[in-house]
Design a protein around this motif. Structure first.
Motif, PDB file in Angstrom:
ATOM      1  N   PHE A   4       0.807  -1.211   0.000  1.00 37.81           N
ATOM      2  CA  PHE A   4       0.000   0.000   0.000  1.00 37.81           C
ATOM      3  C   PHE A   4       0.845   1.268   0.000  1.00 37.81           C
ATOM      4  CE2 PHE A   4      -2.843  -3.077   2.157  1.00 37.81           C
ATOM      5  CZ  PHE A   4      -3.813  -3.119   1.171  1.00 37.81           C
ATOM      6  N   ILE A   5       2.139   1.146   0.197  1.00 37.93           N
ATOM      7  CA  ILE A   5       3.001   2.323   0.317  1.00 37.93           C
ATOM      8  C   ILE A   5       3.063   3.102  -0.989  1.00 37.93           C
ATOM      9  CG2 ILE A   5       5.365   3.115   0.705  1.00 37.93           C
ATOM     10  CD1 ILE A   5       5.670   0.794   2.659  1.00 37.93           C
ATOM     11  N   VAL A   6       3.431   2.448  -2.076  1.00 37.60           N
ATOM     12  CA  VAL A   6       3.590   3.142  -3.352  1.00 37.60           C
ATOM     13  C   VAL A   6       2.266   3.728  -3.841  1.00 37.60           C
ATOM     14  CG1 VAL A   6       4.251   2.866  -5.774  1.00 37.60           C
ATOM     15  CG2 VAL A   6       5.636   1.827  -3.977  1.00 37.60           C
ATOM     16  N   PRO A   7       1.156   2.973  -3.848  1.00 42.52           N
ATOM     17  CA  PRO A   7      -0.100   3.600  -4.259  1.00 42.52           C
ATOM     18  C   PRO A   7      -0.508   4.765  -3.352  1.00 42.52           C
ATOM     19  CG  PRO A   7      -0.324   1.223  -4.304  1.00 42.52           C
ATOM     20  CD  PRO A   7       0.981   1.528  -3.656  1.00 42.52           C
ATOM     21  N   GLY A   8      -0.245   4.644  -2.066  1.00 43.31           N
ATOM     22  CA  GLY A   8      -0.584   5.740  -1.156  1.00 43.31           C
ATOM     23  C   GLY A   8       0.216   6.988  -1.448  1.00 43.31           C
ATOM     24  N   GLY A  35       0.232  16.429   2.591  1.00 41.35           N
ATOM     25  CA  GLY A  35       1.663  16.730   2.538  1.00 41.35           C
ATOM     26  C   GLY A  35       2.292  16.843   3.911  1.00 41.35           C
ATOM     27  N   VAL A  36       1.625  17.560   4.794  1.00 41.37           N
ATOM     28  CA  VAL A  36       2.130  17.707   6.159  1.00 41.37           C
ATOM     29  C   VAL A  36       2.116  16.360   6.881  1.00 41.37           C
ATOM     30  CG1 VAL A  36       1.658  18.771   8.403  1.00 41.37           C
ATOM     31  CG2 VAL A  36       1.508  20.135   6.324  1.00 41.37           C
ATOM     32  N   GLY A  37       1.048  15.597   6.685  1.00 39.90           N
ATOM     33  CA  GLY A  37       0.964  14.275   7.306  1.00 39.90           C
ATOM     34  C   GLY A  37       2.037  13.327   6.797  1.00 39.90           C
ATOM     35  N   ALA A  38       2.338  13.397   5.503  1.00 37.85           N
ATOM     36  CA  ALA A  38       3.378  12.539   4.945  1.00 37.85           C
ATOM     37  C   ALA A  38       4.744  12.889   5.523  1.00 37.85           C
ATOM     38  CB  ALA A  38       3.410  12.664   3.424  1.00 37.85           C
ATOM     39  N   ALA A  39       5.013  14.183   5.657  1.00 41.02           N
ATOM     40  CA  ALA A  39       6.289  14.593   6.240  1.00 41.02           C
ATOM     41  C   ALA A  39       6.395  14.148   7.701  1.00 41.02           C
ATOM     42  CB  ALA A  39       6.453  16.104   6.133  1.00 41.02           C
ATOM     43  N   GLY A  40       5.331  14.379   8.458  1.00 41.72           N
ATOM     44  CA  GLY A  40       5.324  13.955   9.856  1.00 41.72           C
ATOM     45  C   GLY A  40       5.399  12.452  10.006  1.00 41.72           C
ATOM     46  N   GLY A  41       4.709  11.736   9.131  1.00 38.27           N
ATOM     47  CA  GLY A  41       4.741  10.279   9.174  1.00 38.27           C
ATOM     48  C   GLY A  41       6.105   9.722   8.806  1.00 38.27           C
ATOM     49  N   ALA A  42       6.796  10.381   7.878  1.00 37.55           N
ATOM     50  CA  ALA A  42       8.145   9.941   7.509  1.00 37.55           C
ATOM     51  C   ALA A  42       9.102  10.113   8.682  1.00 37.55           C
ATOM     52  CB  ALA A  42       8.634  10.720   6.296  1.00 37.55           C
ATOM     53  N   VAL A  43       8.968  11.232   9.385  1.00 34.14           N
ATOM     54  CA  VAL A  43       9.802  11.455  10.568  1.00 34.14           C
ATOM     55  C   VAL A  43       9.482  10.412  11.638  1.00 34.14           C
ATOM     56  CG1 VAL A  43      10.270  13.060  12.463  1.00 34.14           C
ATOM     57  CG2 VAL A  43      10.154  13.898  10.116  1.00 34.14           C
ATOM     58  N   ALA A  44       8.194  10.170  11.844  1.00 35.27           N
ATOM     59  CA  ALA A  44       7.797   9.174  12.841  1.00 35.27           C
ATOM     60  C   ALA A  44       8.285   7.788  12.446  1.00 35.27           C
ATOM     61  CB  ALA A  44       6.285   9.177  13.020  1.00 35.27           C
ATOM     62  N   ILE A  48      10.382   5.587  15.068  1.00 29.35           N
ATOM     63  CA  ILE A  48       9.702   4.452  15.696  1.00 29.35           C
ATOM     64  C   ILE A  48      10.276   3.139  15.167  1.00 29.35           C
ATOM     65  CG2 ILE A  48       7.486   3.287  15.996  1.00 29.35           C
ATOM     66  CD1 ILE A  48       6.159   6.035  15.661  1.00 29.35           C
ATOM     67  N   PRO A  49      10.735   2.261  16.056  1.00 20.93           N
ATOM     68  CA  PRO A  49      11.269   0.979  15.595  1.00 20.93           C
ATOM     69  C   PRO A  49      10.156   0.093  15.014  1.00 20.93           C
ATOM     70  CG  PRO A  49      11.678   1.304  17.968  1.00 20.93           C
ATOM     71  CD  PRO A  49      10.857   2.438  17.489  1.00 20.93           C
ATOM     72  N   GLY A  50      10.461  -0.580  13.933  1.00 21.62           N
ATOM     73  CA  GLY A  50       9.512  -1.495  13.311  1.00 21.62           C
ATOM     74  C   GLY A  50       8.643  -0.847  12.242  1.00 21.62           C
ATOM     75  N   VAL A  51       8.747   0.465  12.095  1.00 20.17           N
ATOM     76  CA  VAL A  51       7.974   1.173  11.071  1.00 20.17           C
ATOM     77  C   VAL A  51       8.964   1.839  10.130  1.00 20.17           C
ATOM     78  CG1 VAL A  51       6.287   2.988  10.634  1.00 20.17           C
ATOM     79  CG2 VAL A  51       6.105   1.618  12.704  1.00 20.17           C
ATOM     80  N   SER A  52       8.837   1.571   8.831  1.00 15.47           N
ATOM     81  CA  SER A  52       9.762   2.176   7.874  1.00 15.47           C
ATOM     82  C   SER A  52       9.337   3.608   7.573  1.00 15.47           C
ATOM     83  CB  SER A  52       9.794   1.365   6.578  1.00 15.47           C
ATOM     84  OG  SER A  52       8.598   1.556   5.847  1.00 15.47           O
ATOM     85  N   VAL A  53      10.225   4.337   6.960  1.00 15.22           N
ATOM     86  CA  VAL A  53       9.941   5.723   6.597  1.00 15.22           C
ATOM     87  C   VAL A  53       8.781   5.780   5.594  1.00 15.22           C
ATOM     88  CG1 VAL A  53      10.890   7.782   5.486  1.00 15.22           C
ATOM     89  CG2 VAL A  53      12.304   6.455   7.050  1.00 15.22           C
ATOM     90  N   GLY A  54       8.766   4.876   4.641  1.00 10.56           N
ATOM     91  CA  GLY A  54       7.693   4.843   3.641  1.00 10.56           C
ATOM     92  C   GLY A  54       6.342   4.511   4.238  1.00 10.56           C
ATOM     93  N   GLU A  55       6.322   3.559   5.149  1.00 15.19           N
ATOM     94  CA  GLU A  55       5.061   3.210   5.810  1.00 15.19           C
ATOM     95  C   GLU A  55       4.540   4.382   6.638  1.00 15.19           C
ATOM     96  OE1 GLU A  55       5.901  -1.571   6.385  1.00 15.19           O
ATOM     97  OE2 GLU A  55       6.265  -0.196   8.053  1.00 15.19           O
ATOM     98  N   GLY A  56       5.429   5.041   7.354  1.00 15.73           N
ATOM     99  CA  GLY A  56       5.023   6.203   8.142  1.00 15.73           C
ATOM    100  C   GLY A  56       4.517   7.332   7.265  1.00 15.73           C
ATOM    101  N   ALA A  57       5.189   7.551   6.132  1.00 13.78           N
ATOM    102  CA  ALA A  57       4.766   8.604   5.210  1.00 13.78           C
ATOM    103  C   ALA A  57       3.397   8.296   4.604  1.00 13.78           C
ATOM    104  CB  ALA A  57       5.798   8.791   4.114  1.00 13.78           C
ATOM    105  N   ALA A  58       3.173   7.049   4.230  1.00 10.45           N
ATOM    106  CA  ALA A  58       1.887   6.674   3.648  1.00 10.45           C
ATOM    107  C   ALA A  58       0.758   6.825   4.669  1.00 10.45           C
ATOM    108  CB  ALA A  58       1.943   5.248   3.125  1.00 10.45           C
ATOM    109  N   ALA A  59       0.987   6.340   5.874  1.00 12.51           N
ATOM    110  CA  ALA A  59      -0.043   6.462   6.912  1.00 12.51           C
ATOM    111  C   ALA A  59      -0.283   7.922   7.270  1.00 12.51           C
ATOM    112  CB  ALA A  59       0.373   5.672   8.151  1.00 12.51           C
ATOM    113  N   GLY A  60       0.779   8.705   7.349  1.00 18.44           N
ATOM    114  CA  GLY A  60       0.642  10.125   7.660  1.00 18.44           C
ATOM    115  C   GLY A  60      -0.083  10.885   6.573  1.00 18.44           C
ATOM    116  N   ALA A  61       0.174  10.539   5.308  1.00 13.52           N
ATOM    117  CA  ALA A  61      -0.504  11.209   4.199  1.00 13.52           C
ATOM    118  C   ALA A  61      -2.004  10.942   4.227  1.00 13.52           C
ATOM    119  CB  ALA A  61       0.089  10.748   2.867  1.00 13.52           C
TER     120      ALA A  61
END
Length: 103
Positions: A4-8, A35-44, A48-61
């Motif tokens: 779901f990362i790339v489509p998100g 955009g703001v959520g993706a940036a914040g999610g990438a940082v998170a 956060i251990p166990g969560v990749s930057v892409g997964e965080g960015a997708a969820a944040g977006a």
């Protein structure tokens, strides 16, 4: 989750670029939130251990886009001949402070 990362990210990028070419305030607020959520999610995701930057960015977006759409007032603002800002409600002009006016 990884599929779901790339489509998100593609959807978030499309919303962001689509908002540049429109005057629809709700769409702009949704794109800004994504955009703001993706940036914040990438940082998170980086912290956060166990969560990749892409997964965080997708969820944040996704979360940011939803929050941006829900909190948008959806009004279209105009300027009158005196330079005052207003929006139209029930065929009447409702004047607002300039600091609240985002044409």
């Amino acid at each position: 989750m990884r599929r779901f990362i790339v489509p998100g990210l593609i959807v978030a990028a499309g919303l962001s670029l689509g908002a540049c070419s429109t005057n629809d305030r709700t769409l702009r607020d949704t794109a800004v939130g994504a955009g703001v959520g993706a940036a914040g999610g990438a940082v998170a995701g980086a912290v956060i251990p166990g969560v990749s930057v892409g997964e965080g960015a997708a969820a944040g977006a996704v979360a940011g886009g939803v929050i941006g759409a829900v909190t948008s007032d959806g009004r279209r603002y105009y300027w009158d001949e005196r330079g005052d800002c207003y929006y139209v409600k029930d065929d009447r002009r409702v004047y607002v402070d300039r600091k609240h006016c985002n044409p």
